[in-house]
Write an enzyme that holds these catalytic residues in place. Structure first.
Site, mmCIF file in Angstrom:
data_model
loop_
_atom_site.group_PDB
_atom_site.id
_atom_site.type_symbol
_atom_site.label_atom_id
_atom_site.label_comp_id
_atom_site.label_asym_id
_atom_site.label_seq_id
_atom_site.Cartn_x
_atom_site.Cartn_y
_atom_site.Cartn_z
ATOM 1 C CB THR A 193 -10.341 4.479 -1.528
ATOM 2 O OG1 THR A 193 -9.954 4.760 -0.185
ATOM 3 C CG2 THR A 193 -9.600 3.245 -2.029
ATOM 4 C CE LYS A 243 -2.764 10.149 2.898
ATOM 5 N NZ LYS A 243 -3.286 9.389 1.756
ATOM 6 C CG HIS A 262 -2.110 -0.865 1.112
ATOM 7 N ND1 HIS A 262 -3.264 -0.499 0.448
ATOM 8 C CD2 HIS A 262 -2.325 -2.106 1.577
ATOM 9 C CE1 HIS A 262 -4.136 -1.484 0.519
ATOM 10 N NE2 HIS A 262 -3.594 -2.480 1.194
ATOM 11 C CE LYS A 292 -14.223 5.423 0.374
ATOM 12 N NZ LYS A 292 -13.450 5.614 1.615
ATOM 13 C CE LYS A 312 -6.814 13.135 -0.044
ATOM 14 N NZ LYS A 312 -6.930 11.802 -0.646
ATOM 15 N NE ARG A 313 -2.623 7.762 6.441
ATOM 16 C CZ ARG A 313 -1.387 7.777 5.955
ATOM 17 N NH1 ARG A 313 -0.393 8.319 6.651
ATOM 18 N NH2 ARG A 313 -1.120 7.256 4.766
#
Length: 828
Positions: free
Chosen positions: A670, A568, A370, A674, A562-563
């Protein structure tokens, strides 16, 4: 797979209504007149559980009778969220239950609807982010597709943590999700396992000359299983998620208690229970490292013992069919210890010779990678293994010796440099066990989770391994379940799609492509955008209640959920907000659509920079949201305690999906799937699944920007200097310098300087400054698109209707075809 018809539904409205009241009286021991909303919710769950556990029993009997091959999905996280709506939807009972509760409300003078009761359910706090939510989507798909499967994880008492925001800063609090019990889970004491820890290994020679290794542990922990039924869509298959709770084998010392040691008498109990107390304990301390390693071994060992128990029930001690009947998927490196554990069981306990045992293990295990981040590829100090798992360390050494001598030497004879790269043991000041290398060596298949990610896994992360085993590596692009992320969480849009393309789309998401041809139809656009606005109105109310911030549903809802991690690049989003704010201050007539920036994320407790970014977002938001000069053109919202149930409110309302990670760093993402599925336009880099989303929906319907993977590599290779961008872009320099002032932290200058320092003095590891200009231009394009209502509606509809590839059912079918080789077992 067709939707159930009315006559196929196992329980009607009147029967369900009576059953809810009966459960309230008999199971919960209260009356209709004094019952709380929580009691009514639990009574409703209990009524539905009669259906679910009946189906579960039939499923298990069918799997046993047919001696099915099953996949066992080992994951440290299962971010399940709430199950009430999901289970009702999958059983086609939501409308029935809604009508039953409405009638009860009318007859008894109650003050709630079914939606209110569903809000009583706490989220199952069993995960952190995408890894855990992916696992939850996968087990939903496995049940929906009638595939025999068991999910295995840890029954965390507190899960990750409940995030509170105090003066802009993240504060971690325990998330006691099951403080008052959970109606969806059931304890299975008949399947308790005992796990050994510590001690030493003794070599014993038996009378026949057989040399046997005997592990003499100094601690034994009980693993108590809790089962959560996983209801497939249409309710034909109900699999289980089995979660292990740690307890002491003898948790109360009477002698110590009677001698006056009241606290000490509970010591063993407290130590054992710590194992399943919290998800991802802080491993910056020695005790934290030990606890995380013990956690990983605890749930992996319990799961393998359970798998073997089930196998023996059908096949006795004949392990010749074990690999034929058992598949074990390692979801990231957390369950890697399962590989040497299964070898230990086979060699030490079942007396299978090494070569035969290894052949079985190799065929059983497969590994999903991952991450490409080196720091996220787990490595454990050898001395921790010596202390906690001494026999496993011996087995790892033997696996490594055979691999280096038999495999590496055969391909690269005498090449010690390659040996050191591929070895499971990393030499250095502190010798470490490389868990990712062990995964690759001990698994027959290794997959990445998006096309670009899988390519980089082979080329950058494990290039030598892929030369040895080119057929071992494959790609399975992630997916999400449309049952939860569209049918259950966006019911208005789901109804529109059912009216348009029929009722089979929840199990065949490609059916929505039939609605793509309506993307320019004025009537369909009107219906679609009305639903989007209704969702924005609902979210605006949630924002007001959660944060006190008033936002307009007519503004662009720009979402990054998100985290919190620097790759990110929430900090890049923050820099653009500052730049936009500065533009409006300099020009009150600056032309733009009103814009609401919505964040939701948690930072790991020991990740100081991530927590600093959260603080900066909140302090910048405080100033912007309360500045009358900009007339509400910009709002910044940080939603505290981001979780599945909150995502189910945010995602249907989003206009923009920010997926802005540095190219080459995000495995898949992901949330992007969504959000697109619910009609958000992706503002993203060519990273992870963004590439495939743009291919499916078309680049014209999304806004892609920034450096590519190859350009990131080239820039870093030649020597990246963030100061060049700082001095080369006046606006960027101004907003970075702004962080040094006390403008956003009155009376406390420099409190936000750490953001600037990490980007300049820290080298800007994730190239936020290099991508800033392109990111700013991408935002201009988004604003231009939003101003053209027809064009925006077209893009939103196309994104939503072309996401069939990102159905987790498709992902599972890829696993079945490439890795697991499962057959369906339809439960009648």
């Amino acid at each position: 797979m067709p939707t159930k018809k009315k006559e196929d539904i196992a329980i009607d409205k009147d029967t369900l209504k009576k059953e809810i009241v009966r459960q309230l009286n008999v199971t919960l021991g209260t009356s209709e007149k004094k019952a709380s909303r929580q009691a009514w919710w639990k009574a409703t769950c209990a009524a539905v559980n009669e259906q679910i556990f009946s189906l579960l029993t039939k499923t298990q009997q069918s799997h046993y009778k047919n001696d099915t091959r099953a996949v066992h999905y080992l994951s440290a996280e299962f971010l399940m969220g709430r199950l009430t709506v999901n289970n009702l939807v999958n059983l086609h009972l939501y409308d029935v239950c809604e009508s039953a509760v409405k009638e009860l409300k009318k007859e008894l003078g109650l003050d709630f609807e079914l939606s209110d009761l569903c809000e009583e359910e706490p989220d199952m706090a069993l995960g952190n982010g995408g890894l855990g939510r992916l696992a939850a989507c996968f087990i939903d798909s496995l049940a929906t597709m009638n595939l025999p499967a068991v999910g295995y994880g840890i029954h965390y008492e507190h899960g990750l943590f409940r995030q509170e925001i105090h003066d802009g800063r993240q504060i971690e609090r325990p998330d006691s999700w099951r403080e008052y019990g959970n109606p969806w889970e059931i304890c299975r004491p008949e399947s308790v396992q005992e796990i050994q820890l510590g001690g030493f290994v003794e070599t014993v020679f038996e009378e026949n000359g057989y040399m046997k290794k005997v592990w003499r542990p100094n601690q034994v922990i009980k693993g108590v299983p809790w089962d959560i039924p996983v209801v497939g869509y249409n309710g034909s298959t109900v699999n289980i998620l089995r979660l292990w709770e740690s307890r002491a084998s003898e948790f109360f010392d009477w002698d110590v208690f009677n001698a006056g040691g009241y606290v000490d008498s509970q010591t063993e109990k407290a130590q054992a229970e710590t194992i399943s107390k919290v998800l991802y304990p802080n491993d910056s301390t020695e005790a934290g490292k030990i606890l995380r390693l013990v956690q990983q071994y605890f749930f992996s060992a319990c799961s393998l013992k359970d798998i073997i128990r089930r196998y023996k029930r059908a096949h006795g001690n004949d392990f010749s069919k074990f690999a034929e009947k058992i598949a074990v998927q390692l979801n990231d490196t957390h369950p890697t210890i399962a590989i040497p554990e299964l070898m230990r069981i086979f060699v030490d306990e079942e007396r299978i010779d090494w070569e035969k045992a290894w052949d079985i293990c190799y065929k059983v295990f497969s590994y999903t990678n991952h991450t490409l981040l080196p720091e996220a590829l787990e490595k454990w100090p050898v001395y921790l293994f010596e202390r906690v798992l001494p026999r496993h360390l011996e087995i790892i050494y033997e696996i490594n010796r055979r691999f280096l001598e038999d495999v590496v030497d055969a391909k690269w004879p005498g090449n010690d440099w390659i040996k050191s790269r591929l070895s499971i043991i990393e030499e250095g000041e502190v010798r470490k066990v490389r868990m990712a290398n062990l995964c690759v060596i001990g698994s027959h298949k290794v997959n990445g989770v998006a096309e670009i990610h899988s390519k980089l896994v082979k080329e950058d992360l494990f290039p030598e391994f892929s030369q040895i085993w080119p057929d071992k590596f494959c790609n399975v692009t992630n997916g999400v379940t449309p049952r939860r992320w569209l049918l259950a969480s966006n019911r208005e849009l789901a109804k529109l799609y059912t009216e348009t393309v029929g009722d089979t789309w929840p199990v065949n998401l490609d059916k929505l492509r039939e609605a793509t041809k309506l993307a320019d139809d004025p009537d369909f656009q009107k219906k679609f955008m009305k639903i989007k606005r209704n969702n924005k109105v609902k979210l605006a109310e949630v924002i007001r209640k959660e944060t006190g911030i008033e936002v307009s549903p007519d503004a662009i809802f720009d979402v990054q959920v998100k985290r919190l991690h620097e790759y990110k690049r929430q900090q890049l989003n923050l820099l653009y907000i500052l730049a936009l704010y500065r533009r409006v201050l300099q020009d009150p007539d600056y032309k733009m659509n009103d814009h609401v920036f919505i964040f939701g994320s948690k930072a790991a407790p020991a990740y100081t920079m991530a927590k600093n970014i959260i603080y900066a977002i909140n302090k910048v938001g405080d100033r912007i949201n309360n500045d009358p000069r900009i007339k509400g053109k910009i709002k910044v919202v940080f939603m505290p305690n981001y979780r599945v149930s909150l995502a189910e409110k945010i995602i249907p309302a989003a206009d923009i999906s920010q997926q802005i990670s540095t190219a080459g760093y995000e495995a898949s993402g992901t949330s992007n799937m969504k959000l697109s599925m619910n009609g958000a336009i992706t503002l993203g880099t060519l990273d992870g699944a963004n590439i495939e989303i743009a291919e499916e929906a078309g680049k014209d319907n999304n806004v892609i920007f920034g450096l590519t993977v190859d350009e990131v590599k080239a820039l870093k290779a030649k020597g990246y200097n963030p100061w060049d961008y700082y001095y080369g872009n006046e606006e960027l320099k101004a907003v970075l310098d702004w962080l040094d002032s006390d403008y956003f932290t009155p009376g406390r200058p420099g409190e936000l300087s750490c953001i600037k320092n990490s980007l300049l003095g820290g080298g800007d590891t994730y190239l936020a400054l290099a991508d800033f200009a392109a990111y700013s231009e991408a935002h201009r394009k988004v604003d231009e698109m939003y101003s053209n209502k027809k064009k925006w509606a077209h893009a939103a509809i196309v994104n939503s209707t072309t996401m069939g590839k990102f159905n987790s059912d498709r992902s599972i079918q890829d696993y079945v075809d490439q890795i697991w080789k499962l057959d369906t077992c339809v439960v009648k």
